[in-house]
Structures are given as C-alpha cells and as structure tokens.
Design a protein around this motif. Structure first.
Motif, short mmCIF file in Angstrom:
data_model
loop_
_atom_site.label_atom_id
_atom_site.label_comp_id
_atom_site.label_asym_id
_atom_site.label_seq_id
_atom_site.Cartn_x
_atom_site.Cartn_y
_atom_site.Cartn_z
N TRP A 427 -67.42 36.22 6.97
CA TRP A 427 -67.29 37.47 6.20
C TRP A 427 -66.39 37.29 4.99
O TRP A 427 -66.67 37.84 3.91
N MET A 428 -65.32 36.54 5.13
CA MET A 428 -64.47 36.25 3.97
C MET A 428 -65.27 35.49 2.90
O MET A 428 -65.14 35.76 1.70
N GLY A 429 -66.10 34.55 3.36
CA GLY A 429 -66.90 33.77 2.44
C GLY A 429 -67.96 34.58 1.73
O GLY A 429 -68.23 34.37 0.54
N VAL A 430 -68.58 35.53 2.42
CA VAL A 430 -69.59 36.39 1.79
C VAL A 430 -68.95 37.27 0.72
O VAL A 430 -69.49 37.42 -0.38
N ILE A 431 -67.81 37.86 1.04
CA ILE A 431 -67.11 38.70 0.05
C ILE A 431 -66.71 37.85 -1.16
O ILE A 431 -66.87 38.26 -2.31
N ALA A 432 -66.19 36.65 -0.88
CA ALA A 432 -65.80 35.75 -1.97
C ALA A 432 -67.01 35.34 -2.80
O ALA A 432 -66.90 35.16 -4.02
N ALA A 433 -68.18 35.20 -2.17
CA ALA A 433 -69.41 34.84 -2.91
C ALA A 433 -69.78 35.95 -3.89
O ALA A 433 -70.19 35.67 -5.03
#
Length: 646
Positions: A427-433
């Motif tokens: 989820w952190m990675g998706v938001i960062a994407a």
C-alpha cells in the motif's frame, strides 16, 4: 578479460590525475572515456559468459591479509549478480564520462574531474566484485571518498563543501554499523569469506548473543548492523539527509551517484548477503518497513520541491525504498531488476536535467522555466521517456517502459509474500507510485510547457545540447525503454532460477516472486491505475487548471509545509546532533584545552618560567657592590655548608 574490465578505469584515473598537465584536457578526457567504455564492452561479454553461459568463477589475485585466524585473499568474484552490476555500473558510467566532455567544457579542472569519475567507477567495481566482507568494505569506503571529492568538486562554493562534508559524515554513521556487523560476523563464523559464510548460515539460526544487555538472535543482530550501513549508503529514512544536498556537485556526478553506483551499493550488499538475511526474518521485516516508509516519505517531499535536480534526487530515494522492501520480502531478484532498470531511466533523467540546465544558462528552479520544449526537442523527448519509465507506464501483455516491469513485480511480490509487513509495503508503494507519476509530470509541464517564465536574456540563449551530450541520452533512453522487456524473463520468469544460479539464495517458503504471479488481478492493476491517475492529476493541476496548486496548498498548508520542509529532519538533526556537537566541542576547546591542559601545561609552565625570569632579572642591578655582597653571602653559605658537613 575480468582484470581489464575492472582495472582499466583506475588506469585511466591514474593517467588523467598524475599526467593530466602533460596530456592536456583532451588527453585526460580521451584516456578516461576509453578506459570506461572498453570496460563496459568487456562487462557485456562477461555477462554473456557468466550469467547466460553459467561460467561463474572466483579469480584469486594475491594474499591480502594473513593475521592469526583472519586469512583473506584479494579475489574477484564473478557470478550472475556481479555480471549484472558490472553492466549497470560501466555502461552508465561510460555514458556519464562522454556526457561530461560536453557538460564540463567550460570548467577549468577537467582533468581532475575526469580522474575523479574514473576513480569512483573503479571503487564501485571493487565493491561489486568482492569475495569477502572486508574487500567489500574497501570498495564501500572508496566509493565514499570518491563521492566526497565529486560532490565537493566546486569547493570554492561553500554550499558544495558543506554538502560533501555532510555526505561524508552521515555515511560514517552508517559505516560504523557496517563495521560492527562485519566484526560480529567474524566473531560468529570465524571468517568473512562469502562462500564459507553462506554455507554455515543455516547452523546459526538459533544462536543468541548478548548485545547491549539484551539476549538477541546473533544472525538477526549481524544483519541489522550490516543493513545500517546500507541505510547510510543508499539514503534510507533516518540516514537520508545527505542525498538532496549532494545535488551541489556537477550534474554528471548526480547521475553517477544517484543512478547506478553509490546509492545502489546497499541494495547490492543486501542481495549478495541474501543467504544470511534469509535466516534472519526479523531483520527482513525491518528492511521492509524502512524501505516502504522511505518510498512514501521521499515521494511526498519530491512533489513539493522546485529545484529540478532535487525533485529527481528525491525520486531516487523513493525508488531505493522500493528496492529495499523488495529485498525485505525476499524478492531479491526483483530488487536487482529494479536497480538495473532504474539505473538507465534515472541516469537519463539526471543527464536530461543537466541538458535543461545547460540550455537555461545554469538555472535549476522550475519556477523560472517553461515554454522551452520547442527549443530543445531532443532533450524534451528524452525526459518524456525517462519519466514514463519512472512512472512505470505500460500496457499489460504488450509493452511497457522499464519501470513498468520491475516496479510492478516488486509490488506484486510484496502482496504475494502474505505477511503484514508485505501488505503494508504494497500500500505504501501504490501511494508512492501515484505521487511519483504526479511529480514526474509536474516536472515535465513546469519545465517545458506553458508560458516562458525566464527573463528575456535567458530565453534568447536557450539551445539544444551538443551531440556529445545528446548521444549518451539516446543510449540511456534505449535502456529506459527496453531493459525491462528484455530482462523480465531472466529476473522474474521461468528462467529465473537457472539465470541466478547460486548468486541469490531464497528459501522455498519465502519465494515471493513465484507468489507474485498468482496474486489477484486488482493487485496487478492497481499500480498501473495509480500511475495513470498521477499523470492525469499532474496535467490537471499544472496544464489545465494552473491555479489549482495554489488553492490546494492554501487548503492544506500545514501538511504542505511538512512535506516542503522535508519533515524537518534537517532542523531536528541540527538541533539534536550538530549544535550539541559544536557545544561539546566548544566546551572541550575552551574548558578542556585552553583552561585546563594549556593553563596547567605549556601555557602554565611558560607563565611560571616568565615570572621566575622576571624575578631573577631584578637581581641584575648593574651595581658592583651588589654583586660583591652577593659573592660574600654565597661564600659564607658555602663555608657554612662545608663546616656542617664535617
């Protein structure tokens, strides 16, 4: 071939550094560029022989250390992981060398600059070919020294000197943990040789160790200490503050440090030591959390910056976070895959930014740019390709830019790990994407589109960079476009196990790459939706409704200030560490050195001697009867002493 691939850059550095005045600027540029370019060609040949041909090998060069139980050879370890890193380092470095011929054409110290670049490249090659931890540490520290020289290359600028010192000191914090980790590994295993360490690792899973009064798992403690070194070198959260300031160096330095070399050293080290980390699950969980937080924090900071190089620098920090949380969920091959693709598109973005700065008469503030895409069309296209790769844009099943394959693989592996920290990282990675795509198009639009915001004099001189600068951009653009498509089967497909061989170790219960291929469809599609959404909002805010950013910032001003001021890390560290260090230093200087050591030591003795000399000087009156009286007194004293003695 292996020897030439590794040692040609240091040969070029030596010639340019010590004989530059004899061969001139052109000679120094030619010898360094030739050395690194030949090294790149040899590295490609080694990749086919080692990675694809399966001919991994260790080449001993000499006995390096023989002291008690510590016996080390200086050896070159060439396996699949090394061969991938050799290509990444030498190809990107060769493009940076060639680009520097044009970018640094007006600098007075071209020979010194080219010598530093080649020295940096050699030290990185030393790091990735190391056969043991101590040899790796040699390359690790060598990269740190070379980066200090390059960041502070324009040492006449106070900001550049300060940035170099900051990078050096922050990395010393991480390196201290790395040294402790190496010491603990030697204490536990009795060796620092990789092959022996990896063979003995399964036996150490239950061993505990007293660390700071706590009974902890010995292998977990060692891995955490080693990872602290990676946090410093790869600018992970808490030890990241040196990275944006490193932009004070020349732009080719930014490309070399932040794309393929220094900042990826920690990722390489984690992948190399995968046989140790696999038996330390708590350490892997810590790596995952730090990596995922780094990815998000850096992305939020990046979307508020205005310096074109700092925006790209924070995107580097964010992408490194992806690599680390991939390693944290045991997707080491995905981490190295993203390391490889990121090297191409991030070097492309940095060198493209350098081309923009060159065209804009050294202006770096995006608020003073705009409306220049017609004047520098080649650079504009190159920045588009780099941004598409960074955002991870692609069409599933057809084609995607490099970041599409590696970033999505990381996110799918994080979810496929079926762990709490893995889902958190996803989820952190998706938001960062989403944020990454947003600030990438914010950069594109603010830099190239809209009305020109530069002064008339600057706009009159906007021009495309020469061929010596645009040609490297084209080579890197090919990697940014096709590296993911070419490497997907080797890094993530059915050929993965055969391709990596013994270079990376993953326990069967930790194989998140295999699990990534079986995650739900929404897990695969969400990162792509996030990327396209970020691009859409970038256009909406900065092209269609340019008044929206101001309104949005006014609505969330405290949050914007938090991001813009970089979470106040610099201010906190300055208050807690820097100022207190100066106070402590001032105390020892004033109270300890001046008022104690000097007062009772050299200065005190000198003062007493001076006073005694002054008193003795008063006896020198110049009157004869005074001296005669003194002689009589002395004679009387001598006779008295002689008489008493009898």
């Amino acid at each position: 071939m292996e020897i030439a691939a590794i040692f040609l850059p240091i040969l070029g550095s030596f010639i340019a550094g010590f004989f530059g005045r004899f061969i001139g600027d052109r000679g120094a540029q030619a010898v360094t560029c030739l050395g690194v370019c030949v090294s790149a060609l040899l590295s490609i040949a080694l990749f086919f022989d080692v990675a694809l041909g399966g001919h991994a090998r260790v080449i001993p060069l000499m006995t390096w250390i023989d002291s008690g139980d510590l016996k080390l050879d200086w050896a070159i370890k060439i396996d699949t992981l090394t061969s991938v890193m050799l290509i990444v380092v030498t190809v990107v470095s060769s493009m940076v060398h060639i680009y520097s011929v044009g970018y640094m054409s007006h600098d007075r110290s071209k020979q010194r600059f080219m010598a530093y670049l080649s020295l940096f490249t050699f030290m990185m090659l030393m790091l990735v070919t190391a056969d043991n931890l101590v040899q790796m540490f040699f390359g690790w520290e060598g990269v740190g020294v070379a980066s200090y020289l390059l960041i502070g290359f324009w040492y006449e600028k106070q900001s550049a000197s300060g940035a170099a010192i900051k990078a050096f000191l922050v990395n010393r914090v991480g390196d201290f943990g790395f040294v402790l980790g190496i010491g603990l590994v030697f204490f536990l295993f009795g060796t620092v040789n990789f092959d022996v360490l990896f063979e003995k690792a399964p036996e150490m899973t239950e061993l505990t160790y007293n660390f700071l009064g706590f009974q902890v798992n010995a292998l977990t403690c060692a891995c955490l200490l080693l990872f602290v070194g990676a946090m410093g070198k790869s600018a992970q959260l808490l030890l990241h503050t040196w990275l944006p300031d490193a932009m004070e160096g020349p732009t080719p330095v930014s490309a070399l440090i932040h794309a393929a070399t220094m900042v990826t050293a920690g990722v390489f080290m984690t992948a190399r030591l995968s046989p140790l980390f696999e038996y330390a699950p708590d350490a892997l969980a810590f790596v995952t959390v730090i990596g995922s937080l780094t990815a998000l924090v850096a992305a939020t900071i990046g979307m508020t910056q205005f310096d074109i190089k700092r925006v790209i620098a924070y995107s580097t920090m964010s992408q490194l976070g992806y690599m680390f949380f991939a390693a944290g969920v045991s997707a080491y091959s995905a981490a190295v895959f993203h390391l490889m693709t990121h090297a191409f598109f991030k070097a492309l973005l940095f060198l493209g930014a350098g081309s923009v700065i060159h065209a804009m008469s050294d202006e770096q503030d995006m608020r003073k740019m705009g409306g220049i895409w017609r004047f520098i069309p080649v650079t504009y296209v190159m920045m588009w390709i780099g941004s598409l790769a960074l955002a991870g844009v692609g069409i599933p099943g057809l084609f995607g830019f490099a970041g599409f394959y590696s970033k999505d693989l990381i996110l799918e592996a994080a979810w496929g790990a079926h762990s709490g920290v893995g889902e958190f990282a996803y989820w952190m990675g998706v938001i960062a994407a989403f944020i990454t795509a947003f600030y990438s198009w914010r950069l594109i639009i603010m830099t190239f589109h809209g009305k020109p915001r530069a002064d008339h004099h600057t706009m009159e001189h906007v021009h495309e960079s020469p061929l010596v600068m645009t040609l490297p951009l084209g080579v890197l653009a090919i990697g940014a476009a096709f590296a993911g498509f070419i490497g997907e089967e080797w890094f993530a497909g059915e050929e993965r196990e055969h391709f990596w061989g013994e270079a990376i170790k993953v326990l069967s219960t930790h194989d998140s790459i295999a699990a990534a291929h079986h995650v739900e469809l929404w897990v695969k599609m969400l990162p792509l939706v996030a990327a396209f959404s970020g691009i859409f909002f970038g256009y909406l805010f900065y092209m269609i409704k340019p008044d929206l950013p101001g309104k949005f910032v006014a609505a969330v001003r405290p949050l914007h200030q938090l991001f813009f001021r970089k979470y106040y890390f610099d201010e906190i560290y300055d208050a807690v560490f820097v100022k207190n260090a100066f106070r402590l230093g001032s105390f020892f200087w004033k109270r300890g050195d001046e008022q104690t050591i000097d007062a009772f030591g050299p200065d005190g003795v000198a003062a007493v001697t001076g006073k005694l000399a002054g008193l003795a000087g008063k006896l020198q009156t110049g009157y004869l009867y005074h001296y005669a009286f003194a002689m009589v007194i002395g004679l009387a004293a001598f006779v008295t002493w002689f008489w008493i003695g009898l």
